[in-house]
Design a protein around this motif. Structure first.
Motif, mmCIF file in Angstrom:
data_model
loop_
_atom_site.group_PDB
_atom_site.id
_atom_site.type_symbol
_atom_site.label_atom_id
_atom_site.label_comp_id
_atom_site.label_asym_id
_atom_site.label_seq_id
_atom_site.Cartn_x
_atom_site.Cartn_y
_atom_site.Cartn_z
ATOM 1 N N UNK A 274 0.816 -1.137 0.097
ATOM 2 C CA UNK A 274 0.001 0.171 0.077
ATOM 3 C C UNK A 274 0.736 1.334 0.196
ATOM 4 N N UNK A 275 1.844 1.200 0.892
ATOM 5 C CA UNK A 275 2.731 2.457 0.881
ATOM 6 C C UNK A 275 3.472 2.662 -0.631
ATOM 7 N N UNK A 276 3.718 1.608 -1.030
ATOM 8 C CA UNK A 276 4.415 1.878 -2.515
ATOM 9 C C UNK A 276 3.235 2.322 -3.698
ATOM 10 N N UNK B 135 0.265 3.816 -2.935
ATOM 11 C CA UNK B 135 -0.290 4.982 -2.592
ATOM 12 C C UNK B 135 0.800 6.060 -2.475
ATOM 13 N N UNK B 136 1.962 5.885 -2.732
ATOM 14 C CA UNK B 136 2.969 6.864 -2.439
ATOM 15 C C UNK B 136 2.690 7.474 -1.199
ATOM 16 N N UNK B 137 2.621 6.686 0.042
ATOM 17 C CA UNK B 137 2.486 7.298 1.160
ATOM 18 C C UNK B 137 3.640 8.218 1.861
ATOM 19 N N UNK B 138 3.543 8.871 2.436
ATOM 20 C CA UNK B 138 4.703 9.870 3.190
ATOM 21 C C UNK B 138 5.226 8.697 4.224
ATOM 22 N N UNK B 139 6.308 8.948 5.032
ATOM 23 C CA UNK B 139 6.692 8.023 6.165
ATOM 24 C C UNK B 139 5.858 8.165 7.298
ATOM 25 N N UNK B 140 5.261 9.528 7.372
ATOM 26 C CA UNK B 140 4.114 9.696 8.431
ATOM 27 C C UNK B 140 3.003 8.840 8.256
ATOM 28 N N UNK B 141 2.390 9.001 6.847
ATOM 29 C CA UNK B 141 1.304 8.051 6.528
ATOM 30 C C UNK B 141 1.586 6.551 6.843
ATOM 31 N N UNK B 142 2.667 6.056 6.229
ATOM 32 C CA UNK B 142 3.204 4.914 6.093
ATOM 33 C C UNK B 142 3.067 4.256 7.927
ATOM 34 N N UNK B 143 3.769 5.001 8.685
ATOM 35 C CA UNK B 143 3.820 4.626 9.983
ATOM 36 C C UNK B 143 2.275 4.794 10.719
ATOM 37 N N UNK B 144 1.411 5.718 10.367
ATOM 38 C CA UNK B 144 -0.085 5.731 10.781
ATOM 39 C C UNK B 144 -0.703 4.178 10.356
ATOM 40 N N UNK B 145 -0.513 3.825 9.151
ATOM 41 C CA UNK B 145 -1.057 2.517 8.486
ATOM 42 C C UNK B 145 -0.603 1.364 9.300
ATOM 43 N N UNK B 146 0.754 1.381 9.533
ATOM 44 C CA UNK B 146 1.469 0.169 10.299
ATOM 45 C C UNK B 146 0.746 0.133 11.603
ATOM 46 N N UNK B 147 0.676 1.336 12.299
ATOM 47 C CA UNK B 147 -0.057 1.212 13.686
ATOM 48 C C UNK B 147 -1.372 0.462 13.535
ATOM 49 N N UNK B 148 -2.295 1.284 12.890
ATOM 50 C CA UNK B 148 -3.685 0.930 12.761
ATOM 51 C C UNK B 148 -3.629 -0.628 12.318
ATOM 52 N N UNK B 149 -2.838 -1.073 11.578
ATOM 53 C CA UNK B 149 -3.019 -2.675 11.127
ATOM 54 C C UNK B 149 -2.425 -3.194 12.231
ATOM 55 N N UNK B 150 -1.528 -2.799 12.909
ATOM 56 C CA UNK B 150 -1.308 -3.599 14.369
ATOM 57 C C UNK B 150 -2.419 -3.697 15.351
ATOM 58 N N UNK B 151 -2.965 -2.470 15.531
ATOM 59 C CA UNK B 151 -4.359 -2.567 16.405
ATOM 60 C C UNK B 151 -5.093 -3.270 15.823
#
Length: 102
Positions: free
Chosen positions: A74-76, A78-94
């Protein structure tokens, strides 16, 4: 984008007897577009919503797993920023944690 965000928020407003339908509607909204600027916030909203119930979290975790997608893809895509990618990782972990409470 604004309309999709507002619709997502309205669908995710509460977990009730129609929670499965609400989650389904969020996933349909996600699937209706291929625009990253819409898909990312809708997926984040769906994941946050699903975290409110272990059953919903398990359901969404299964959908994400079955789709073969992961945060790196998804990060690739959607061309996510580092902050967005981190948000995504944390949300998926939750989401995974919530699904394990079942």
């Amino acid at each position: 984008v604004k309309c999709a965000t507002e619709l997502s928020a309205a669908l995710a407003a509460k977990v009730d007897e129609r929670a499965d339908e609400r989650l389904g509607a969020l996933l349909n909204l996600y699937g209706v577009t291929s625009r990253p600027e819409v898909q990312f916030p809708v997926l984040m909203c769906a994941a946050k919503y699903a975290c409110q119930s272990p059953r919903l979290a398990s359901k969404l975790t299964n959908v994400v797993t079955a789709a073969g997608m992961n945060s790196e893809a998804w990060a690739t895509q959607w061309k996510l920023t580092e902050v967005q990618h981190r948000e995504l990782l944390l949300q998926l972990a939750d989401l995974v944690k919530a699904s394990e409470l079942r």
